[in-house]
Write a protein that holds these residues in place. Structure first.
Motif, PDB file in Angstrom:
ATOM      1  N   ASP A 143       0.846  -1.197   0.000  1.00 29.90           N
ATOM      2  CA  ASP A 143       0.000   0.000   0.000  1.00 29.90           C
ATOM      3  C   ASP A 143       0.882   1.247   0.000  1.00 29.90           C
ATOM      4  O   ASP A 143       1.659   1.477   0.932  1.00 29.90           O
ATOM      5  N   ASN A 144       0.776   2.034  -1.062  1.00 29.53           N
ATOM      6  CA  ASN A 144       1.550   3.274  -1.206  1.00 29.53           C
ATOM      7  C   ASN A 144       3.063   3.029  -1.141  1.00 29.53           C
ATOM      8  O   ASN A 144       3.826   3.884  -0.673  1.00 29.53           O
ATOM      9  N   TYR A 145       3.456   1.832  -1.579  1.00 33.43           N
ATOM     10  CA  TYR A 145       4.896   1.521  -1.566  1.00 33.43           C
ATOM     11  C   TYR A 145       5.243   0.646  -2.768  1.00 33.43           C
ATOM     12  O   TYR A 145       4.541  -0.324  -3.077  1.00 33.43           O
ATOM     13  N   SER A 146       6.341   0.978  -3.434  1.00 34.61           N
ATOM     14  CA  SER A 146       6.844   0.168  -4.548  1.00 34.61           C
ATOM     15  C   SER A 146       8.338   0.406  -4.684  1.00 34.61           C
ATOM     16  O   SER A 146       8.796   1.552  -4.697  1.00 34.61           O
ATOM     17  N   ALA A 147       9.104  -0.693  -4.763  1.00 40.16           N
ATOM     18  CA  ALA A 147      10.562  -0.573  -4.870  1.00 40.16           C
ATOM     19  C   ALA A 147      11.122  -1.820  -5.524  1.00 40.16           C
ATOM     20  O   ALA A 147      10.540  -2.905  -5.439  1.00 40.16           O
ATOM     21  N   THR A 148      12.259  -1.649  -6.182  1.00 44.99           N
ATOM     22  CA  THR A 148      12.988  -2.771  -6.768  1.00 44.99           C
ATOM     23  C   THR A 148      14.250  -3.019  -5.949  1.00 44.99           C
ATOM     24  O   THR A 148      15.033  -2.102  -5.715  1.00 44.99           O
ATOM     25  N   MET A 149      14.410  -4.239  -5.501  1.00 44.09           N
ATOM     26  CA  MET A 149      15.573  -4.618  -4.694  1.00 44.09           C
ATOM     27  C   MET A 149      16.515  -5.457  -5.543  1.00 44.09           C
ATOM     28  O   MET A 149      16.131  -6.527  -6.020  1.00 44.09           O
ATOM     29  N   LYS A 150      17.733  -4.970  -5.764  1.00 40.48           N
ATOM     30  CA  LYS A 150      18.740  -5.723  -6.500  1.00 40.48           C
ATOM     31  C   LYS A 150      19.663  -6.420  -5.507  1.00 40.48           C
ATOM     32  O   LYS A 150      20.074  -5.838  -4.503  1.00 40.48           O
ATOM     33  N   PHE A 151      19.982  -7.686  -5.807  1.00 38.33           N
ATOM     34  CA  PHE A 151      20.784  -8.486  -4.898  1.00 38.33           C
ATOM     35  C   PHE A 151      22.259  -8.452  -5.291  1.00 38.33           C
ATOM     36  O   PHE A 151      22.599  -8.474  -6.484  1.00 38.33           O
ATOM     37  N   ASP A 152      23.119  -8.425  -4.274  1.00 40.96           N
ATOM     38  CA  ASP A 152      24.547  -8.616  -4.516  1.00 40.96           C
ATOM     39  C   ASP A 152      24.791 -10.074  -4.916  1.00 40.96           C
ATOM     40  O   ASP A 152      23.907 -10.931  -4.767  1.00 40.96           O
ATOM     41  N   GLU A 153      25.991 -10.351  -5.405  1.00 42.77           N
ATOM     42  CA  GLU A 153      26.312 -11.681  -5.918  1.00 42.77           C
ATOM     43  C   GLU A 153      26.050 -12.769  -4.883  1.00 42.77           C
ATOM     44  O   GLU A 153      25.529 -13.844  -5.208  1.00 42.77           O
ATOM     45  N   ASP A 154      26.404 -12.503  -3.613  1.00 42.96           N
ATOM     46  CA  ASP A 154      26.240 -13.514  -2.571  1.00 42.96           C
ATOM     47  C   ASP A 154      24.861 -13.481  -1.918  1.00 42.96           C
ATOM     48  O   ASP A 154      24.592 -14.233  -0.975  1.00 42.96           O
ATOM     49  N   GLU A 155      23.955 -12.632  -2.425  1.00 48.08           N
ATOM     50  CA  GLU A 155      22.617 -12.519  -1.861  1.00 48.08           C
ATOM     51  C   GLU A 155      21.530 -12.978  -2.830  1.00 48.08           C
ATOM     52  O   GLU A 155      20.343 -12.948  -2.494  1.00 48.08           O
ATOM     53  N   LYS A 156      21.918 -13.388  -4.020  1.00 48.12           N
ATOM     54  CA  LYS A 156      20.933 -13.779  -5.025  1.00 48.12           C
ATOM     55  C   LYS A 156      20.087 -14.946  -4.524  1.00 48.12           C
ATOM     56  O   LYS A 156      20.580 -15.847  -3.856  1.00 48.12           O
ATOM     57  N   GLU A 157      18.805 -14.892  -4.869  1.00 46.71           N
ATOM     58  CA  GLU A 157      17.849 -15.885  -4.398  1.00 46.71           C
ATOM     59  C   GLU A 157      17.841 -17.099  -5.325  1.00 46.71           C
ATOM     60  O   GLU A 157      17.492 -17.010  -6.505  1.00 46.71           O
ATOM     61  N   SER A 158      18.229 -18.256  -4.780  1.00 46.82           N
ATOM     62  CA  SER A 158      18.217 -19.496  -5.551  1.00 46.82           C
ATOM     63  C   SER A 158      16.816 -20.099  -5.541  1.00 46.82           C
ATOM     64  O   SER A 158      16.204 -20.246  -4.476  1.00 46.82           O
ATOM     65  N   LEU A 159      16.341 -20.460  -6.714  1.00 46.73           N
ATOM     66  CA  LEU A 159      15.034 -21.113  -6.845  1.00 46.73           C
ATOM     67  C   LEU A 159      15.173 -22.592  -7.185  1.00 46.73           C
ATOM     68  O   LEU A 159      14.173 -23.256  -7.489  1.00 46.73           O
ATOM     69  N   TYR A 160      16.386 -23.112  -7.150  1.00 48.66           N
ATOM     70  CA  TYR A 160      16.610 -24.514  -7.517  1.00 48.66           C
ATOM     71  C   TYR A 160      15.997 -25.447  -6.483  1.00 48.66           C
ATOM     72  O   TYR A 160      16.054 -25.206  -5.273  1.00 48.66           O
ATOM     73  N   ARG A 161      15.457 -26.537  -6.969  1.00 45.52           N
ATOM     74  CA  ARG A 161      14.814 -27.495  -6.075  1.00 45.52           C
ATOM     75  C   ARG A 161      14.717 -28.874  -6.744  1.00 45.52           C
ATOM     76  O   ARG A 161      14.862 -29.015  -7.965  1.00 45.52           O
ATOM     77  N   PHE A 162      14.457 -29.884  -5.922  1.00 42.26           N
ATOM     78  CA  PHE A 162      14.156 -31.232  -6.384  1.00 42.26           C
ATOM     79  C   PHE A 162      12.679 -31.517  -6.132  1.00 42.26           C
ATOM     80  O   PHE A 162      12.144 -31.204  -5.061  1.00 42.26           O
ATOM     81  N   ASP A 163      12.024 -32.131  -7.120  1.00 43.22           N
ATOM     82  CA  ASP A 163      10.644 -32.586  -6.989  1.00 43.22           C
ATOM     83  C   ASP A 163      10.633 -34.116  -7.026  1.00 43.22           C
ATOM     84  O   ASP A 163      11.230 -34.713  -7.925  1.00 43.22           O
ATOM     85  N   PHE A 164       9.946 -34.717  -6.079  1.00 40.22           N
ATOM     86  CA  PHE A 164       9.796 -36.176  -6.024  1.00 40.22           C
ATOM     87  C   PHE A 164       8.325 -36.484  -6.252  1.00 40.22           C
ATOM     88  O   PHE A 164       7.492 -36.260  -5.363  1.00 40.22           O
ATOM     89  N   SER A 165       8.018 -36.991  -7.435  1.00 42.86           N
ATOM     90  CA  SER A 165       6.624 -36.995  -7.864  1.00 42.86           C
ATOM     91  C   SER A 165       6.126 -38.369  -8.297  1.00 42.86           C
ATOM     92  O   SER A 165       6.906 -39.270  -8.626  1.00 42.86           O
ATOM     93  N   LEU A 166       4.809 -38.482  -8.300  1.00 43.64           N
ATOM     94  CA  LEU A 166       4.126 -39.596  -8.945  1.00 43.64           C
ATOM     95  C   LEU A 166       3.544 -39.052 -10.239  1.00 43.64           C
ATOM     96  O   LEU A 166       2.895 -38.011 -10.248  1.00 43.64           O
ATOM     97  N   SER A 167       3.811 -39.758 -11.323  1.00 45.19           N
ATOM     98  CA  SER A 167       3.463 -39.241 -12.649  1.00 45.19           C
ATOM     99  C   SER A 167       2.497 -40.173 -13.366  1.00 45.19           C
ATOM    100  O   SER A 167       2.606 -41.399 -13.265  1.00 45.19           O
ATOM    101  N   ALA A 168       1.554 -39.571 -14.076  1.00 43.17           N
ATOM    102  CA  ALA A 168       0.632 -40.321 -14.953  1.00 43.17           C
ATOM    103  C   ALA A 168       0.890 -39.875 -16.389  1.00 43.17           C
ATOM    104  O   ALA A 168       1.012 -38.679 -16.667  1.00 43.17           O
ATOM    105  N   ARG A 169       0.979 -40.838 -17.287  1.00 44.83           N
ATOM    106  CA  ARG A 169       1.308 -40.556 -18.686  1.00 44.83           C
ATOM    107  C   ARG A 169       0.209 -41.084 -19.592  1.00 44.83           C
ATOM    108  O   ARG A 169      -0.226 -42.231 -19.460  1.00 44.83           O
ATOM    109  N   PHE A 170      -0.223 -40.236 -20.529  1.00 43.95           N
ATOM    110  CA  PHE A 170      -1.272 -40.602 -21.464  1.00 43.95           C
ATOM    111  C   PHE A 170      -0.790 -40.353 -22.888  1.00 43.95           C
ATOM    112  O   PHE A 170      -0.307 -39.262 -23.199  1.00 43.95           O
ATOM    113  N   LYS A 171      -0.946 -41.330 -23.761  1.00 45.98           N
ATOM    114  CA  LYS A 171      -0.620 -41.179 -25.181  1.00 45.98           C
ATOM    115  C   LYS A 171      -1.918 -41.312 -26.000  1.00 45.98           C
ATOM    116  O   LYS A 171      -2.797 -42.110 -25.672  1.00 45.98           O
ATOM    117  N   PHE A 172      -2.005 -40.522 -27.050  1.00 47.19           N
ATOM    118  CA  PHE A 172      -3.185 -40.615 -27.913  1.00 47.19           C
ATOM    119  C   PHE A 172      -2.858 -40.137 -29.314  1.00 47.19           C
ATOM    120  O   PHE A 172      -1.799 -39.563 -29.541  1.00 47.19           O
TER     121      PHE A 172
END
Length: 254
Positions: free
Chosen positions: A225-254
Motif C-alpha cells: 500500500d503506497n509503496y513500490s521498490a525494486t531490490m537488486k541483490f549482490d552476488e552472494d545474496e541472489k535468491e536461488s530457486l533450484y529445487r528437487f521434486d519427487f513426484s508420482l506421474s501419470a502418462r497418457f498417449k493418444f
C-alpha cells in the motif's frame, strides 16, 4: 543412485527397442503371407500410422528447495525459512511425438509453500518497525519449451524417459510484514526430469519421477500500500530457486 539406475534402465530400454525392430525386419519372422520387402514396408507403415502422436504427462508430489538459509537469523527464524523450503509441486507437460523415441512440446510447473511466524520484531520494506506476525505464501512457476527422450523399460508396457526444458521461471511471495506486500521476480529457468512408468495399457502408464528445476533471482520488485521498490541483490545474496521434486506421474498417449 536413483539417477544412475534410471540411466541404466533408459539404455536397456533402447536395446529392447532395437531388438524388436530387428525382429520385424528378419526374413524368418516376416508376417505369414507377406514375406517380401514391399509387404514388410507396408506393415511398418501401418504400425507407424497407428502409433500415438501426442503425449501428456501429469505429475505431483513433495519438493525441496536447495538455496542456503540467510545468516544472522534467530534459530526460530532459521527453522521457519527451512520449513518454507519444503513444499508441494505439480507439473503438466504436453508433447508431439516425433517418433517412438522422442518428442517436443511445452512444460508447465508450479511449486507452492506457505507459513507464518508470530511474535517477531519486524522491519517492513517501507522501513516501519514493530512486533507482529510475519507470513509468506510463495508460488514459483516455470513454463518453457521441452523435449523428451523415452524408450522401453523392463516389462513390455513400461517405459523410461528423460525430459529437459528451458524457459521462464517466476517467483511471487504474498507476504505479511506488519502490512501486506507482494514480492515478485523472474529469470531464465531450466527443468530436467527422469521417470519410470509402469504400463497399465499401451497408452496409459504411471510411475515415479525425479525433477530438478530452478533459476536464480537477481532482483525482486516489492509492492505494498503506497509503496513500490525494486531490490537488486549482490552476488552472494541472489535468491536461488533450484529445487528437487519427487513426484508420482501419470502418462497418457493418444
Amino acid at each position: 543412485m536413483k539417477l544412475s539406475a534410471s540411466i541404466v534402465a533408459f539404455f536397456m530400454g533402447y536395446l529392447l527397442y532395437a531388438q524388436e525392430i530387428q525382429y520385424f525386419n528378419t526374413e524368418e519372422n516376416s508376417i505369414a503371407g507377406y514375406p517380401d520387402a514391399a509387404s514388410d514396408t507396408l506393415y511398418k507403415r501401418s504400425r507407424l500410422n497407428k502409433r500415438p502422436k501426442f503425449m501428456v504427462n501429469i505429475t505431483s508430489g513433495p519438493s525441496i528447495r536447495m538455496g542456503e538459509t540467510p545468516k544472522g537469523l534467530t534459530s526460530e527464524q532459521s527453522n521457519y525459512i527451512k520449513d518454507l523450503k519444503s513444499g508441494f509441486s505439480y507439473d503438466i507437460s504436453t508433447y508431439y511425438l516425433k517418433d517412438e523415441q522422442s518428442g517436443f512440446g511445452l512444460k508447465y510447473n508450479v511449486y507452492k509453500s506457505s507459513g507464518s511466524l508470530s511474535n517477531q520484531d519486524l522491519t517492513a520494506p517501507n522501513g516501519e518497525t514493530g512486533n507482529g506476525t510475519a507470513s509468506d505464501d510463495i508460488t514459483i512457476t516455470f513454463i518453457g519449451a521441452s523435449g523428451i527422450l523415452y524408450g522401453k523399460g523392463f516389462f513390455a508396457l513400461d517405459n523410461v524417459s528423460f525430459e529437459i526444458a528451458l524457459g521462464y521461471i517466476g517467483y511471487v511471495d504474498k507476504a505479511v510484514i506488519l502490512d501486506n506486500y507482494t514480492i515478485k521476480g523472474g529469470n531464465l529457468g531450466i527443468s530436467t526430469s527422469v521417470g519410470y512408468h509402469f504400463g497399465i495399457t499401451e497408452n496409459i502408464a504411471i510411475g515415479p519421477s525425479v525433477s530438478f528445476t530452478g533459476g536464480v533471482l537477481n532482483q525482486v520488485k516489492v509492492e505494498g500500500d503506497n509503496y513500490s521498490a525494486t531490490m537488486k541483490f549482490d552476488e552472494d545474496e541472489k535468491e536461488s530457486l533450484y529445487r528437487f521434486d519427487f513426484s508420482l506421474s501419470a502418462r497418457f498417449k493418444f
